[in-house]
Design an enzyme around this catalytic site. Structure first.
Site, PDB file in Angstrom:
ATOM      1  N   SER A  11      -2.669 -22.012  54.145  1.00 10.94           N
ATOM      2  CA  SER A  11      -3.945 -21.480  54.596  1.00 10.94           C
ATOM      3  C   SER A  11      -4.524 -20.625  53.496  1.00 10.94           C
ATOM      4  CB  SER A  11      -3.749 -20.629  55.841  1.00 10.94           C
ATOM      5  OG  SER A  11      -3.813 -21.456  56.952  1.00 10.94           O
TER       6      SER A  11
ATOM      7  N   HIS B  15      -8.646 -16.339  59.180  1.00  7.47           N
ATOM      8  CA  HIS B  15      -7.442 -16.080  59.977  1.00  7.47           C
ATOM      9  C   HIS B  15      -6.326 -15.440  59.154  1.00  7.47           C
ATOM     10  CE1 HIS B  15      -5.838 -20.179  58.780  1.00  7.47           C
ATOM     11  NE2 HIS B  15      -4.693 -19.543  58.892  1.00  7.47           N
TER      12      HIS B  15
ATOM     13  N   ASP C  32     -13.795 -20.907  58.352  1.00 11.15           N
ATOM     14  CA  ASP C  32     -12.613 -20.030  58.327  1.00 11.15           C
ATOM     15  C   ASP C  32     -12.404 -19.409  56.939  1.00 11.15           C
ATOM     16  OD1 ASP C  32     -10.180 -18.813  58.710  1.00 11.15           O
ATOM     17  OD2 ASP C  32      -9.225 -20.540  59.656  1.00 11.15           O
TER      18      ASP C  32
HETATM   19  N1  ARG Z   1      -3.779 -23.727  62.702  1.00 12.97           N
HETATM   20  C1  ARG Z   1      -4.127 -22.902  61.598  1.00 12.97           C
HETATM   21  C2  ARG Z   1      -2.845 -22.334  60.977  1.00 12.97           C
HETATM   22  O1  ARG Z   1      -1.790 -22.775  61.247  1.00 12.97           O
HETATM   23  C3  ARG Z   1      -5.111 -21.853  61.970  1.00 12.97           C
HETATM   24  C4  ARG Z   1      -4.589 -20.785  62.846  1.00 12.97           C
HETATM   25  C5  ARG Z   1      -5.535 -19.680  63.176  1.00 12.97           C
HETATM   26  N2  ARG Z   1      -6.367 -19.965  64.297  1.00 12.97           N
HETATM   27  C6  ARG Z   1      -5.981 -19.866  65.604  1.00 12.97           C
HETATM   28  N3  ARG Z   1      -6.835 -20.193  66.539  1.00 12.97           N
HETATM   29  N4  ARG Z   1      -4.812 -19.438  65.978  1.00 12.97           N
HETATM   30  O2  ARG Z   1      -2.651 -21.229  60.601  1.00 12.97           O
HETATM   31  N1  GLU Z   2      -3.332 -22.630  59.299  1.00 11.64           N
HETATM   32  C1  GLU Z   2      -2.143 -22.795  58.516  1.00 11.64           C
HETATM   33  C2  GLU Z   2      -1.743 -21.540  57.757  1.00 11.64           C
HETATM   34  O1  GLU Z   2      -1.980 -20.438  58.202  1.00 11.64           O
HETATM   35  C3  GLU Z   2      -2.318 -23.964  57.652  1.00 11.64           C
HETATM   36  C4  GLU Z   2      -2.294 -25.104  58.511  1.00 11.64           C
HETATM   37  C5  GLU Z   2      -1.016 -25.859  58.370  1.00 11.64           C
HETATM   38  O2  GLU Z   2       0.016 -25.482  58.925  1.00 11.64           O
HETATM   39  O3  GLU Z   2      -1.137 -26.854  57.659  1.00 11.64           O
HETATM   40  O4  GLU Z   2      -1.100 -21.596  56.747  1.00 11.64           O
END
Ligand code: ARG
Ligand code: GLU
Length: 767
Positions: free
Chosen positions: A641, A86, A222
């Site tokens: 991330s 991502h 991921d």
């Molecule tokens: N929650 C994770 C972060 O904050 C992954 C986000 C990417 N995936 C998604 N389905 N939007 O970045």
């Molecule tokens: N998916 C998040 C990012 O892009 C990390 C997840 C979080 O917020 O801990 O940094």
């Protein structure tokens, strides 16, 4: 006073801890003073110096800020860079077309010549961190106003920077910590040639997509691979076909031994923003007013875009990245609010405030002022969130208008050169934006959000242009405005700025935006800023009072996109009464979630085949299962991330990519019972590269190790047999089980690759 705060923080004793193991995002240069003992107590076999050192290669040299928004790490001596799928999503998307859809099918470069350049992307390393509080805060002790204090600080920063000579691609970033009570400098080096090497198909890299996002149990692979390129002297250089693979100061070996509950984990990266030290008034406002509003705005936009994406494959491709990023924080805020409630964050904050007042009665006044300021700011904060969500985020036409306005303002205020300078950045940005733009989708979002704005905010914040029917307005704007037509707008902006000015001054969309933004500035933004400045100023005193009132407590600064270390353990959790979540998942769980042809839960036939054949090679766990993800109690946030999860010895064991939904309030209130970060198991990454993608040539670049059996770490190999392997006692135990298939001693493969085998292992596997 300031000095005493600094000293208190650094030398505070570690008894009476109110920060839990797991909580905290620590500055790497303070680990020795603050954390080393605790980390070793939790099982870490390294020293703080192995993690962060300015004198010798250390873990930090493998960690790079990826594009400024994610973290990445070097995993081979040829600059191979690992981050999340991502994080590389928009790069993967930018190389994709409907015919060559790398999002859908994955991408694997067969050789370095096939790796794909990504203009604008960079990998930034930290060379050194320094505490510059004394220099930057000099002369601020006795000033009475904030304006004066800020201007002294600005001058000090400028003067300090002027003393430094920085070579190209080097920079120094000076950042405030603890609400400007301290300052640290980060000396950085950026590599602007970063190429895409490999990415699994979305059905692996984004498996579970938005339904599983922020959730456990999780089964997402991921990850994506990039490579840093440098010039022939290993120096940073803009993209050139003549650049060569970067030779890093350190790259992370990868452990094949996997994890089990209780194992030590360290996560190294660039967390973006947290707000741990706010008063209860701020938390209440987030919980009761601002989160609900932002959640509703995004929900409306997502409903519309999601429906269109399901109807049309081209729209799905164009909007996939935008949809995911808007959905991401929509869901996060919901989880955050639930978590704040579930852990009684407000009551805890209030109890803490009571305790603080009992230690320092002066705080009572601060809290009273906070109460007043937060209620004063509330209506403006709400308008601000509405305005920025609508015009800065969810309605693309307005977003384009706002950037175009900044461009034209430059022309008016600073002349043609300033215009051209900024246009050079804006034009490529608009080009990529319009490549993925559909005015019909945008129009529906516009209509719905304008309706919502008028319904929920006081009429004084509604500009004349927004009155009347939202549908009629949308028709008018989207059929007349040049902003709805990328080609026309771009050719206008490439021409004479004067023509752009006169054309846009009659444009329905542009005019709507400028009128709205003027009203917003007058009625909300200026008022918001004035009150917010008072809050900031008070927060600085409040922060200092917390540190002084609890000298026994170790404080970690809020995240601010600077390099941090967080550590914890592999840990399950209890999401609700009577339910226990195990901390590891496996490929069987992917197959159990499989929904053929579903856009979130489809599984690639090759992966099914590998599962059926149990063809996991050396990557299976001790029970013969293929591990996929695991949980830890590391305190992470957005920006983490792509951060490496590192074992007790300094090897990569996983790749951080998310947190569990119940624990997303850790940005405001970490609670060790439910705050968990989610990582992809390194063995799954290796398995996908090797068995699924047949990209074994990439595995060959890496250094795979078995630290649990050999108990050796290789952080700092030299050609001296005694220090090649950190654990000297094991250095001589080189038997065949410690040889790699290519006949090198595992513990020394790295030294040998560098052409410097340590004396003891020189010949040990050759026979
Ligand atoms: N929650 C994770 C972060 O904050 C992954 C986000 C990417 N995936 C998604 N389905 N939007 O970045
Ligand atoms: N998916 C998040 C990012 O892009 C990390 C997840 C979080 O917020 O801990 O940094």
């Amino acid at each position: 006073m300031i000095r005493s705060v600094v000293l208190t923080v650094i030398f505070s004793c570690t008894s009476l801890l109110t920060v839990f193991a797991g909580e905290g995002m620590w500055l790497p240069l303070l680990l020795k003073a603050l954390n080393e003992e605790e980390m070793q107590g939790m099982g870490m076999k390294m020293s703080a110096e192995d993690i962060y050192s300015v004198n010798q290669g250390s873990l930090k040299d493998a960690i790079a800020h990826f594009g400024g928004f994610c973290t990445s790490e070097v995993i081979s001596d040829q600059g191979l860079l690992l981050t999340n799928h991502h994080c590389g999503y928009s790069e993967i998307q930018s190389h994709s077309t409907l015919e060559n859809n790398y999002l859908k099918d994955g991408f694997w470069a067969d050789s370095k010549g096939d790796e794909l350049p990504n203009p604008g992307l960079f990998a930034k390393f930290i060379e050194r961190i320094e505490d510059v509080s004394a220099i930057i805060l000099e002369g601020t002790e006795n000033v009475t106003t904030d304006a004066e204090r800020n201007s002294i600080i600005d001058k000090n920063i400028t003067a300090y920077k002027a003393t430094l000579k920085l070579a190209k691609f080097r920079d120094i970033e000076i950042k405030p910590f603890f609400n400007t009570n301290q300052y640290f400098a980060f000396i950085t080096i950026s590599y602007p040639d970063v190429r895409l090497v490999g990415a699994p198909p979305e059905s692996i890299g984004k498996f579970g997509a938005d339904t599983d996002n922020w959730e456990w149990p999780r089964h997402t692979g991921d990850f994506a691979l990039f490579r840093i390129y440098a010039d022939e002297n290993n120096e940073p250089a803009e993209y050139s076909p003549n650049n060569v693979a970067y030779a890093p100061k350190h790259s992370l070996p990868i452990s094949l031994d996997g994890v089990e509950e209780g194992d030590f984990t360290l996560v190294f990266g660039f967390p973006g923003r947290t707000r741990q030290y706010l008063p209860s008034h701020a938390v209440k406002q987030t919980l009761e007013v601002l989160n609900p509003a932002k959640i509703q705005i995004r929900e409306n936009a997502l409903d519309i875009v999601g429906k269109k994406m399901r109807e049309d494959a081209e729209i799905k491709l164009k909007y996939a990245s935008k949809f995911a990023s808007i959905a991401n924080y929509w869901k996060k805020w919901i989880g955050e609010s639930l978590g704040l409630e579930k852990t009684n964050a407000l009551d805890k904050k209030r109890a803490f405030e009571k305790e603080l007042v009992s230690r320092n009665p002066e705080v009572k006044r601060y809290l009273k002022e906070f109460d007043q300021y937060y209620s004063e700011i509330e209506p403006y904060a709400l308008v601000k969130d509405y305005y920025s969500e609508i015009s800065g985020r969810n309605v693309e036409l307005l977003r384009v208008a706002s950037i175009t306005k900044r461009l034209l303002d430059r022309y008016e205020n600073n002349g043609e050169d300033a215009y051209n300078g900024f246009a050079q950045r804006v034009i490529p940005f608009f080009e990529s934006l319009y490549k993925n733009y559909d005015p019909n989708v945008d129009k529906l979002v516009f209509e719905s959000l304008i309706e919502m704005y008028k319904e929920n905010l006081d009429a004084k914040y509604v500009p004349a242009g927004l009155r009347g029917s939202a549908q009629a307005l949308a028709d008018k704007v989207y059929s007349n405005s040049i902003l709805a037509d990328g080609d026309k707008l771009l050719s206008l902006l490439k021409g004479a700025p004067k023509d752009a000015m006169s054309m846009l001054s009659n444009d329905a969309g542009y005019q709507l935006y400028t009128d709205w933004s003027a009203l917003y500035n007058e009625k909300a933004a200026t008022k918001y800023s004035a009150i917010n400045a008072k809050i900031d100023s008070l927060q600085r005193l409040y922060m200092k009072s917390q540190m002084l009132a609890f000298p026994e407590k170790k404080f970690y600064p809020d995240a601010n996109s600077t390099m941090r270390v967080t550590y914890g353990q592999v840990n399950g959790y209890e999401p609700k009464d009577g339910v226990w979540y195990n901390p590891v998942t496996s490929l069987g769980g992917v197959i159990a979630k499989y929904v053929p042809d579903d856009y979130e839960f489809d599984v690639h036939p090759k992966l099914i085949e590998l599962y059926q054949d149990k063809d996991y090679g050396q990557y299976a766990d001790s029970e013969g299962k293929m591990p996929v993800c695991f949980l830890g109690s590391n305190h992470t946030t957005g920006g983490n991330s792509g951060s490496p999860a590192i074992d007790a010895y300094g090897n990569l064991i996983g790749l951080n990519f998310d947190r569990v939904w119940e624990g997303t309030m850790s940005d405001i209130n970490y609670d060790k019972s439910i705050c968990r970060n989610i990582m992809v198991d390194a063995r799954y990454i290796l398995f996908v590269i090797d068995k699924f993608a047949n990209a074994g040539h990439l595995i060959d670049e890496m250094q795979l190790v078995n630290p649990k059996s050999s108990n050796i770490n290789l952080i700092n190999p030299t050609d001296d047999g005694k220090t090649c392997c950190k654990d000297g006692s094991n250095c001589g135990n080189c038997d065949s089980s410690m040889c790699t298939p290519d006949g090198l001693c595992k513990t020394c493969k790295k030294c040998m690759k560098k052409g410097k085998p340590c004396k003891k292992h020189k010949n040990c596997c050759k026979s």
